[in-house]
Design a protein around this motif. Sequence first.
Motif, mmCIF file in Angstrom:
data_model
loop_
_atom_site.group_PDB
_atom_site.id
_atom_site.type_symbol
_atom_site.label_atom_id
_atom_site.label_comp_id
_atom_site.label_asym_id
_atom_site.label_seq_id
_atom_site.Cartn_x
_atom_site.Cartn_y
_atom_site.Cartn_z
ATOM 1 N N ALA A 113 -4.982 -20.506 -1.083
ATOM 2 C CA ALA A 113 -3.561 -20.179 -1.174
ATOM 3 C C ALA A 113 -3.371 -18.740 -1.641
ATOM 4 N N SER A 114 -2.397 -18.060 -1.050
ATOM 5 C CA SER A 114 -2.021 -16.734 -1.513
ATOM 6 C C SER A 114 -1.143 -16.872 -2.758
ATOM 7 N N THR A 115 -0.728 -15.753 -3.322
ATOM 8 C CA THR A 115 0.176 -15.797 -4.470
ATOM 9 C C THR A 115 1.637 -15.721 -4.048
ATOM 10 N N VAL A 116 1.909 -15.644 -2.743
ATOM 11 C CA VAL A 116 3.288 -15.591 -2.244
ATOM 12 C C VAL A 116 3.886 -16.994 -2.283
ATOM 13 N N SER A 117 5.018 -17.146 -2.945
ATOM 14 C CA SER A 117 5.649 -18.454 -3.038
ATOM 15 C C SER A 117 6.461 -18.758 -1.785
ATOM 16 N N THR A 118 6.716 -20.027 -1.559
ATOM 17 C CA THR A 118 7.534 -20.438 -0.419
ATOM 18 C C THR A 118 8.942 -19.883 -0.550
ATOM 19 N N ASN A 119 9.456 -19.819 -1.768
ATOM 20 C CA ASN A 119 10.792 -19.260 -1.989
ATOM 21 C C ASN A 119 10.882 -17.793 -1.587
ATOM 22 N N ASP A 120 9.791 -17.074 -1.719
ATOM 23 C CA ASP A 120 9.797 -15.636 -1.444
ATOM 24 C C ASP A 120 9.323 -15.299 -0.038
ATOM 25 N N ALA A 121 8.859 -16.269 0.712
ATOM 26 C CA ALA A 121 8.203 -16.004 1.991
ATOM 27 C C ALA A 121 9.102 -15.243 2.956
ATOM 28 N N VAL A 122 10.348 -15.680 3.118
ATOM 29 C CA VAL A 122 11.243 -15.023 4.085
ATOM 30 C C VAL A 122 11.433 -13.555 3.734
ATOM 31 N N ALA A 123 11.716 -13.272 2.478
ATOM 32 C CA ALA A 123 11.952 -11.887 2.067
ATOM 33 C C ALA A 123 10.711 -11.026 2.246
ATOM 34 N N VAL A 124 9.551 -11.563 1.891
ATOM 35 C CA VAL A 124 8.310 -10.792 2.013
ATOM 36 C C VAL A 124 8.003 -10.508 3.472
#
Length: 220
Positions: A113-124
Amino acid sequence: NEMTPNNIVNIAKLYDLDVIALTDHNSTLNCKAVMEAGREIGLTVIPGMELCTSEEVHIVCLFPDLKSAEKFGDYIRSTLPPIRNKPTVFGEQLVFDKNDNVLGFEHTLLITASTVSTNDAVAVVESYGGICFPAHIDRNSYSIISNLGIIDDSFGFKCAEVFDLDTLENLNAQHPHLNNLKILSSSDAHYLEHLRLKENFIETEENSIEAIFKYLKNPC
């Protein structure tokens, strides 16, 4: 190891597919080779990635061009734990050129798993010019529903992917927010024999990455 650029694009062409997306787990290293191989036979290839978020939710990430995809790939690689791949356990992580020659190996294990959260995925993903949506939401593992139990407006997704369209009616009943999303279905092929025939369609102005992005970004 049979999933070489030319094997992928030529079987896709044999199956009369118009467009495919290359979405390796947590990596974009093979996008260039597959795009070049596809271009030579007239197949549109969208560069992408199947991102594994910090909650181990799989997210399909698509990009408008190779440069954007590769920059995103470099970023995601920096967010993965420094665990070295064990080819005898997990298989080789090969990097190809367009002629199926092996250029090298990815030594960092890509199934973590990466450190990118599902909540932040769209913005990233959008910060790199891309679009993303939750993958195979009807599966019992590595999906947003199986791992988080919900899918709603707060995540910011405009689309969602189901593996089996026959599950959609039941999913819609349990998760009404899906009625607000564009639903896609794709092969999620990890082996050549899992590539699907042309079963599902979207209508676009032309067969191009730009036109497909326009379709995916428009409201349902």
